[in-house]
Scaffold this motif. Structure first.
Motif, PDB file in Angstrom:
ATOM      1  N   ASN A  45      37.593  42.304  22.674  1.00  0.00           N
ATOM      2  CA  ASN A  45      36.654  41.344  22.070  1.00  0.00           C
ATOM      3  C   ASN A  45      36.644  40.961  20.798  1.00  0.00           C
ATOM      4  N   ASN A  46      37.974  41.341  19.984  1.00  0.00           N
ATOM      5  CA  ASN A  46      37.960  41.175  18.517  1.00  0.00           C
ATOM      6  C   ASN A  46      39.408  40.413  18.059  1.00  0.00           C
ATOM      7  N   LEU A  47      39.996  40.250  19.209  1.00  0.00           N
ATOM      8  CA  LEU A  47      41.406  39.623  18.836  1.00  0.00           C
ATOM      9  C   LEU A  47      41.467  38.496  18.197  1.00  0.00           C
ATOM     10  N   SER A  48      42.486  38.332  17.044  1.00  0.00           N
ATOM     11  CA  SER A  48      42.534  37.106  16.123  1.00  0.00           C
ATOM     12  C   SER A  48      43.932  36.765  16.592  1.00  0.00           C
ATOM     13  N   PHE A  49      44.858  37.702  16.718  1.00  0.00           N
ATOM     14  CA  PHE A  49      46.375  37.187  16.923  1.00  0.00           C
ATOM     15  C   PHE A  49      46.836  37.866  18.100  1.00  0.00           C
ATOM     16  N   MET A  50      47.249  36.871  19.074  1.00  0.00           N
ATOM     17  CA  MET A  50      48.028  37.655  20.298  1.00  0.00           C
ATOM     18  C   MET A  50      49.205  36.852  20.609  1.00  0.00           C
ATOM     19  N   TYR A  51      50.337  37.770  20.800  1.00  0.00           N
ATOM     20  CA  TYR A  51      51.658  37.191  21.240  1.00  0.00           C
ATOM     21  C   TYR A  51      52.314  37.581  22.345  1.00  0.00           C
ATOM     22  N   LEU A  52      52.223  37.008  23.473  1.00  0.00           N
ATOM     23  CA  LEU A  52      52.654  37.405  24.624  1.00  0.00           C
ATOM     24  C   LEU A  52      53.835  36.573  25.174  1.00  0.00           C
ATOM     25  N   SER A  53      54.878  36.035  24.336  1.00  0.00           N
ATOM     26  CA  SER A  53      55.860  35.168  24.673  1.00  0.00           C
ATOM     27  C   SER A  53      57.037  36.057  25.146  1.00  0.00           C
ATOM     28  N   ASN A  54      57.385  35.388  26.350  1.00  0.00           N
ATOM     29  CA  ASN A  54      58.713  35.881  27.075  1.00  0.00           C
ATOM     30  C   ASN A  54      58.586  37.456  27.513  1.00  0.00           C
ATOM     31  N   VAL A  55      57.477  37.553  28.415  1.00  0.00           N
ATOM     32  CA  VAL A  55      57.151  38.842  28.901  1.00  0.00           C
ATOM     33  C   VAL A  55      57.603  39.189  30.537  1.00  0.00           C
ATOM     34  N   GLY A  56      58.222  37.760  30.930  1.00  0.00           N
ATOM     35  CA  GLY A  56      58.335  38.155  32.211  1.00  0.00           C
ATOM     36  C   GLY A  56      57.477  36.820  33.045  1.00  0.00           C
ATOM     37  N   SER A  57      57.500  36.672  34.451  1.00  0.00           N
ATOM     38  CA  SER A  57      56.805  35.833  35.366  1.00  0.00           C
ATOM     39  C   SER A  57      55.435  36.348  35.714  1.00  0.00           C
ATOM     40  N   LEU A  58      54.667  36.013  34.694  1.00  0.00           N
ATOM     41  CA  LEU A  58      52.990  36.364  34.831  1.00  0.00           C
ATOM     42  C   LEU A  58      52.448  35.770  36.128  1.00  0.00           C
ATOM     43  N   PRO A  59      51.772  36.303  36.666  1.00  0.00           N
ATOM     44  CA  PRO A  59      50.944  35.640  37.716  1.00  0.00           C
ATOM     45  C   PRO A  59      49.879  34.654  37.254  1.00  0.00           C
ATOM     46  N   PRO A  60      49.134  33.849  37.930  1.00  0.00           N
ATOM     47  CA  PRO A  60      48.263  32.893  37.400  1.00  0.00           C
ATOM     48  C   PRO A  60      47.134  33.642  36.543  1.00  0.00           C
ATOM     49  N   THR A  61      46.845  32.728  35.277  1.00  0.00           N
ATOM     50  CA  THR A  61      46.046  33.613  34.511  1.00  0.00           C
ATOM     51  C   THR A  61      44.533  33.610  35.193  1.00  0.00           C
ATOM     52  N   PRO A  62      44.020  34.676  34.963  1.00  0.00           N
ATOM     53  CA  PRO A  62      42.390  34.702  35.239  1.00  0.00           C
ATOM     54  C   PRO A  62      41.499  33.807  34.329  1.00  0.00           C
ATOM     55  N   SER A  63      40.314  33.492  34.976  1.00  0.00           N
ATOM     56  CA  SER A  63      39.604  32.700  34.182  1.00  0.00           C
ATOM     57  C   SER A  63      39.020  33.423  32.679  1.00  0.00           C
TER      58      SER A  63
ATOM     59  N   SER B 295      54.178  31.649  25.556  1.00  0.00           N
ATOM     60  CA  SER B 295      55.273  30.554  26.192  1.00  0.00           C
ATOM     61  C   SER B 295      56.222  31.613  26.824  1.00  0.00           C
ATOM     62  N   ASN B 296      57.148  30.553  27.720  1.00  0.00           N
ATOM     63  CA  ASN B 296      58.115  31.086  28.372  1.00  0.00           C
ATOM     64  C   ASN B 296      57.876  32.213  29.457  1.00  0.00           C
ATOM     65  N   ASN B 297      57.046  32.113  30.446  1.00  0.00           N
ATOM     66  CA  ASN B 297      56.448  33.179  31.001  1.00  0.00           C
ATOM     67  C   ASN B 297      56.258  32.702  32.531  1.00  0.00           C
ATOM     68  N   ASN B 298      56.565  31.235  32.911  1.00  0.00           N
ATOM     69  CA  ASN B 298      56.328  30.870  34.084  1.00  0.00           C
ATOM     70  C   ASN B 298      54.953  30.818  34.572  1.00  0.00           C
ATOM     71  N   LEU B 299      53.927  30.711  33.844  1.00  0.00           N
ATOM     72  CA  LEU B 299      52.629  30.528  34.244  1.00  0.00           C
ATOM     73  C   LEU B 299      52.509  29.514  35.078  1.00  0.00           C
ATOM     74  N   THR B 300      51.777  29.613  36.160  1.00  0.00           N
ATOM     75  CA  THR B 300      51.486  28.561  36.961  1.00  0.00           C
ATOM     76  C   THR B 300      49.984  28.361  37.166  1.00  0.00           C
ATOM     77  N   GLY B 301      49.699  27.089  37.829  1.00  0.00           N
ATOM     78  CA  GLY B 301      48.245  27.000  38.173  1.00  0.00           C
ATOM     79  C   GLY B 301      47.764  25.896  37.074  1.00  0.00           C
ATOM     80  N   ARG B 302      46.254  25.634  37.072  1.00  0.00           N
ATOM     81  CA  ARG B 302      45.802  24.726  36.213  1.00  0.00           C
ATOM     82  C   ARG B 302      44.876  25.674  35.141  1.00  0.00           C
TER      83      ARG B 302
END
Length: 404
Positions: A127-145, A160-167
């Motif tokens: 609940n306290n994240l200020s910086f988060m970097y998850l680029s190039n970690v593979g083909s992630l599933p659709p991002t939960p709400s 970036s570069n994770n083939n995230l799909t959906g809206r």
């Protein structure tokens, strides 16, 4: 590393960029101390007080340490390593998907770590994240709400570069920190939700975004004019950069985008936009970068574009623009490549002259006042010579005609 890692009093160890290849962890009997031995060097740390753990840019291929022994951890950087199996499995090793970490991170970097198509659900409890970097970690599933709700505390996020799909869902959330968001090079589609207008920088290039409808949103337009909606307070001043290049955008550029007065960079290139360039583009007084190339834009270049003094990069190439390039302090200084592919454009810096331009005036011969007397004398002498010659011919002719 974020600024937090340099503050006085933070207990940390960093092994960044050391090409470390082996790692083993032995936990002490009472669980208060652990010893991490890397190659032949011993390295001890007190796991209960450590707030920063950075192992990025090495070649670690062993198993990840048990992060549950770091209750005070605030910064975790495991980027760019070769962890055995998958990182998500190791973080929650032998626990269920409901694993709750004992720490609350402020910075997390897992870039270039293999997540094996598993979304890190344990982030839901951070609940306290200020910086988060998850680029190039593979083909992630659709991002939960729930993931998008994490943006409310963020200052910067790259996924970036994770083939995230959906809206991206259009949630009513308040981004008070005006974060920089990079979602580029994914497979996201649909419209841009209006809450992303609260960012300082929005990078959504190389995706499948097809709708700019959020710029027409009633809430946003009200904010621009009256400031009556605190929920979207002053996006016109805080949004500095928009990159929507290489998407599936169609239709006209919304005129409302012209009220984002704080824009420094705007990239809408490589889409299917049509119609004219918005006439109020001159509102971008701070604009330094503008790329509208490779669309289907038509009409004339607005004259207001010539009055943006800070513009250092311009690309309007490969459209259907026509007419004279407006004359101003900036446009004539750009290379011709900025206008290539618009075959009906004319005027500087292009070599094509516009029809109806006044032809070059021929120089008019002028006479200096000092030469007026000499010209008058020449004319006088010439007339006297002609008169003498004419009289002489008349005299000779009359003599010849007299009877003998």
């Amino acid at each position: 590393m974020a600024m937090l890692s340099a503050k006085r009093g933070i207990d940390m160890h960093s092994l960044c960029s050391n090409k470390v290849s082996k790692m083993s962890l032995v936990r002490c009997i009472r669980g208060r101390m652990i010893q991490i031995q890397i190659a032949s060097n011993g390295w001890e740390l007190n796991a209960t007080t450590k707030q920063v753990l950075s192992l990025s840019n090495n070649k670690i291929s062993g198993m990840l340490p048990d992060l549950s022994v770091f209750p005070s951890l605030r910064i975790l950087n495991l980027a760019s390593n070769n962890w055995r199996n998958t990182l998500e499995y190791q973080i929650a090793d032998e626990v269920s998907d409901d694993w709750v970490p004992p720490f609350q991170l402020q910075e997390l970097d897992l870039s270039y770590c293999n997540m094996d198509s598993r979304f890190p659900n344990w982030l839901q409890k951070q609940n306290n994240l200020s910086f988060m970097y998850l680029s190039n970690v593979g083909s992630l599933p659709p991002t939960p709400s729930w993931f998008w709700g994490k943006l409310q505390t963020l200052v910067s996020m790259t996924i970036s570069n994770n083939n995230l799909t959906g809206r991206i869902p259009n949630l009513e959330i308040n981004l008070t920190n005006y974060p920089e968001i990079d979602l580029s090079s994914n497979q996201l589609e649909g419209a841009i939700p209006s809450f992303l207008l609260q960012t300082a920088a929005l990078h959504l290039s190389n995706s499948k975004i097809s709708d700019l409808a959020s710029f027409y949103a009633k809430k946003v337009s009200l904010t621009f004019w009256e400031g009556v909606d605190q929920f979207y307070k002053n996006p016109d001043m805080f949004l500095k950069s928009i990159d929507l290049s290489s998407n599936h955008l169609t239709g006209k550029i919304p005129t409302e985008i012209g009220y984002l007065f704080g824009l420094i960079s705007l990239n809408l290139s490589r889409n299917n936009l049509c119609g004219e360039i918005i006439s109020n583009i001159g509102n971008f007084k701070s604009l330094e970068f503008l790329d509208l190339s490779r669309n289907h834009l038509s009409g004339r270049i607005p004259s207001s574009l010539a009055h943006i003094d800070r513009l250092t990069w311009l690309d309007l190439s490969n459209n259907q623009l026509y007419g004279e390039i407006p004359i101003g302090t900036q446009l004539q200084t750009f290379d011709t490549s900025s206008f290539d592919g618009n075959f009906n454009l004319c005027g500087e810096p292009l070599d094509r002259k516009c029809h109806g331009e006044d032809p070059a005036e021929h120089p008019v011969l002028t006479i200096k006042s000092g030469d007026e007397n000499s010209i008058f004398l020449e004319a006088l002498y010439m007339s006297m010579g002609i008169g003498f010659f004419t009289g002489f011919i008349g005299l000779v002719g009359s003599i010849l005609l007299l009877p003998s």
